[in-house]
Design a protein around this motif. Sequence first.
Motif, PDB file in Angstrom:
ATOM      1  N   ALA A  25       0.827  -1.217   0.000  1.00  0.00           N
ATOM      2  CA  ALA A  25       0.000   0.000   0.000  1.00  0.00           C
ATOM      3  C   ALA A  25       0.853   1.254   0.000  1.00  0.00           C
ATOM      4  N   LEU A  26       1.964   1.223   0.719  1.00  0.00           N
ATOM      5  CA  LEU A  26       2.822   2.414   0.822  1.00  0.00           C
ATOM      6  C   LEU A  26       3.500   2.767  -0.502  1.00  0.00           C
ATOM      7  N   LYS A  27       3.452   1.874  -1.463  1.00  0.00           N
ATOM      8  CA  LYS A  27       4.001   2.192  -2.785  1.00  0.00           C
ATOM      9  C   LYS A  27       3.158   3.236  -3.501  1.00  0.00           C
ATOM     10  N   VAL A  28       1.857   3.297  -3.146  1.00  0.00           N
ATOM     11  CA  VAL A  28       0.961   4.189  -3.880  1.00  0.00           C
ATOM     12  C   VAL A  28       0.140   5.114  -2.977  1.00  0.00           C
ATOM     13  N   VAL A  29       0.173   4.868  -1.657  1.00  0.00           N
ATOM     14  CA  VAL A  29      -0.582   5.707  -0.728  1.00  0.00           C
ATOM     15  C   VAL A  29       0.391   6.453   0.173  1.00  0.00           C
ATOM     16  N   PRO A  30       0.334   7.791   0.213  1.00  0.00           N
ATOM     17  CA  PRO A  30       1.213   8.533   1.116  1.00  0.00           C
ATOM     18  C   PRO A  30       0.978   8.103   2.562  1.00  0.00           C
ATOM     19  N   LYS A  31       2.039   7.966   3.327  1.00  0.00           N
ATOM     20  CA  LYS A  31       1.908   7.491   4.711  1.00  0.00           C
ATOM     21  C   LYS A  31       1.035   8.420   5.553  1.00  0.00           C
ATOM     22  N   GLU A  32       0.971   9.711   5.168  1.00  0.00           N
ATOM     23  CA  GLU A  32       0.139  10.669   5.890  1.00  0.00           C
ATOM     24  C   GLU A  32      -1.349  10.424   5.663  1.00  0.00           C
ATOM     25  N   LYS A  33      -1.669   9.585   4.681  1.00  0.00           N
ATOM     26  CA  LYS A  33      -3.064   9.256   4.377  1.00  0.00           C
ATOM     27  C   LYS A  33      -3.407   7.816   4.710  1.00  0.00           C
ATOM     28  N   LEU A  34      -2.470   7.097   5.349  1.00  0.00           N
ATOM     29  CA  LEU A  34      -2.670   5.662   5.547  1.00  0.00           C
ATOM     30  C   LEU A  34      -2.848   5.303   7.017  1.00  0.00           C
ATOM     31  N   SER A  35      -3.937   4.598   7.299  1.00  0.00           N
ATOM     32  CA  SER A  35      -4.238   4.118   8.642  1.00  0.00           C
ATOM     33  C   SER A  35      -4.207   2.593   8.620  1.00  0.00           C
ATOM     34  N   LEU A  36      -3.438   2.003   9.522  1.00  0.00           N
ATOM     35  CA  LEU A  36      -3.262   0.554   9.535  1.00  0.00           C
ATOM     36  C   LEU A  36      -4.382  -0.114  10.327  1.00  0.00           C
ATOM     37  N   GLY A  37      -5.020  -1.101   9.728  1.00  0.00           N
ATOM     38  CA  GLY A  37      -6.068  -1.840  10.425  1.00  0.00           C
ATOM     39  C   GLY A  37      -5.479  -2.747  11.494  1.00  0.00           C
ATOM     40  N   ILE A  38      -6.023  -2.661  12.707  1.00  0.00           N
ATOM     41  CA  ILE A  38      -5.601  -3.527  13.810  1.00  0.00           C
ATOM     42  C   ILE A  38      -6.844  -4.199  14.378  1.00  0.00           C
ATOM     43  N   ALA A  39      -6.894  -5.513  14.281  1.00  0.00           N
ATOM     44  CA  ALA A  39      -8.053  -6.258  14.779  1.00  0.00           C
ATOM     45  C   ALA A  39      -8.044  -6.323  16.296  1.00  0.00           C
ATOM     46  N   LEU A  40      -9.229  -6.275  16.880  1.00  0.00           N
ATOM     47  CA  LEU A  40      -9.392  -6.413  18.322  1.00  0.00           C
ATOM     48  C   LEU A  40     -10.116  -7.712  18.686  1.00  0.00           C
ATOM     49  N   TYR A  41     -10.664  -8.403  17.707  1.00  0.00           N
ATOM     50  CA  TYR A  41     -11.468  -9.605  17.912  1.00  0.00           C
ATOM     51  C   TYR A  41     -10.662 -10.845  17.523  1.00  0.00           C
ATOM     52  N   GLY A  42     -11.194 -12.004  17.864  1.00  0.00           N
ATOM     53  CA  GLY A  42     -10.562 -13.250  17.478  1.00  0.00           C
ATOM     54  C   GLY A  42     -11.512 -14.142  16.708  1.00  0.00           C
ATOM     55  N   TYR A  43     -11.031 -15.338  16.355  1.00  0.00           N
ATOM     56  CA  TYR A  43     -11.847 -16.357  15.704  1.00  0.00           C
ATOM     57  C   TYR A  43     -11.727 -17.672  16.463  1.00  0.00           C
ATOM     58  N   HIS A  44     -12.827 -18.404  16.473  1.00  0.00           N
ATOM     59  CA  HIS A  44     -12.904 -19.709  17.136  1.00  0.00           C
ATOM     60  C   HIS A  44     -13.358 -20.737  16.109  1.00  0.00           C
ATOM     61  N   TRP A  45     -12.482 -21.723  15.845  1.00  0.00           N
ATOM     62  CA  TRP A  45     -12.809 -22.773  14.867  1.00  0.00           C
ATOM     63  C   TRP A  45     -13.222 -24.049  15.595  1.00  0.00           C
ATOM     64  N   PHE A  46     -14.244 -24.736  15.069  1.00  0.00           N
ATOM     65  CA  PHE A  46     -14.756 -25.942  15.699  1.00  0.00           C
ATOM     66  C   PHE A  46     -15.510 -26.775  14.657  1.00  0.00           C
ATOM     67  N   ALA A  47     -15.842 -27.992  15.022  1.00  0.00           N
ATOM     68  CA  ALA A  47     -16.608 -28.876  14.137  1.00  0.00           C
ATOM     69  C   ALA A  47     -18.096 -28.588  14.319  1.00  0.00           C
ATOM     70  N   GLY A  48     -18.738 -28.134  13.248  1.00  0.00           N
ATOM     71  CA  GLY A  48     -20.159 -27.831  13.302  1.00  0.00           C
ATOM     72  C   GLY A  48     -21.009 -29.055  13.037  1.00  0.00           C
ATOM     73  N   ASN A  49     -22.297 -28.872  13.077  1.00  0.00           N
ATOM     74  CA  ASN A  49     -23.242 -29.966  12.843  1.00  0.00           C
ATOM     75  C   ASN A  49     -23.149 -30.449  11.392  1.00  0.00           C
ATOM     76  N   PRO A  50     -22.819 -31.720  11.164  1.00  0.00           N
ATOM     77  CA  PRO A  50     -22.701 -32.214   9.782  1.00  0.00           C
ATOM     78  C   PRO A  50     -24.050 -32.448   9.102  1.00  0.00           C
ATOM     79  N   VAL A  51     -25.123 -32.390   9.870  1.00  0.00           N
ATOM     80  CA  VAL A  51     -26.458 -32.577   9.302  1.00  0.00           C
ATOM     81  C   VAL A  51     -27.072 -31.218   9.000  1.00  0.00           C
ATOM     82  N   LYS A  52     -27.313 -30.929   7.740  1.00  0.00           N
ATOM     83  CA  LYS A  52     -27.843 -29.631   7.327  1.00  0.00           C
ATOM     84  C   LYS A  52     -29.345 -29.546   7.614  1.00  0.00           C
TER      85      LYS A  52
END
Length: 347
Positions: A224-251
């Motif tokens: 991004a910094l190749k084409v966006v001036p650093k004065e115009k760039l805000s870096l995304g920082i996640a505050l949430y997480g993800y939880h992976w698990f085996a879901g119900n195989p029967v739809k």
Amino acid sequence: MKRLLMLLLLVPALAFAKAPSAMFYMMGSQKSIDSFVAHADKIDVLVPTWYGVDENGLVSGQPNDYVMKIAREHRVPVMPILSANGEREKFHKLLGNVTAKKAMIASLIEQAKLYGFTGFQFDFENIAWTDRDALTAMTKETADALHKHGLKLSMAIVPNAPGYAGGGAFSKWMWEYWRGAYDLKALAQSLDLVCLMTYDQHTRWTTPGPVAGMPWTMEHLEYALKVVPKEKLSLGIALYGYHWFAGNPVKDDGKESSNISASYIDADESFPLAKQFGVTMQWDPVEHESWFYFYRDGMREWVFLPDAHAFRDRYDVVKKYGLQGFCSWVLGSEDPKVWDELPEAQR
């Protein structure tokens, strides 16, 4: 003596050096609002998810009066999101409708003047790559109109290094409907701020992995910094997480198939979950993100989460690169210790 004098002259400059701008997103949930209220003095810009637009240019939504009251009391600028709810075909129709776009822009200006917003943030996602030029044109048209009224336009942009689709079916799909629509260079020329969404590297659509690993984040930032001036760039920082698990195989229709599932998980859920199953949080020194796994019903479940340590490391990147600031999704999901990393906002 001369050296001491130079140090004394340097101290005020260091003391009053402006910290990176802290932009936080806020949803309508009570815990998201509560987080804003509790930490308003450490927030430079509040971006609430209040407005949407349909294919006819009709802007709907309204601010939360209580949130606006707190924002005024703490002098926090408010820049609401405008989204299209990820409806790809309807957004395509909006892009091709001159009358609808004019109606949308007029509504944005009206709402901003009515409630004292500093401007708006476009958050248009799930867009076909073939709408790239049309999105760029609408962004310029909107930014030009808002600027005439002293208003600003920012945009949340899906990171799109290396600039093409790459190999593999998943990579092709990501470019076709998520990354390819954003012409970073052209958009940056119109926008006041680019919010690079450097999160969701791994999601419910993928195998378990970091929400935003550091190597992946740096790849997209440097691109991004190749084409966006650093004065115009805000870096995304996640505050949430993800939880992976085996879901119900029967739809719902009774048919059976693989159902590896994942869902968002906030700090007020992930930390207690680790404690419940007696597991120790692990730190990945390469990805700069915390994770843990545990067993339930004999099967392993994974949790990846950007805690305060992960936040600090990315905040350091923002300062090192001299970026305008960072944008974090979303208030209410954060590790409470995140706030220890931030200074009081300078109004």
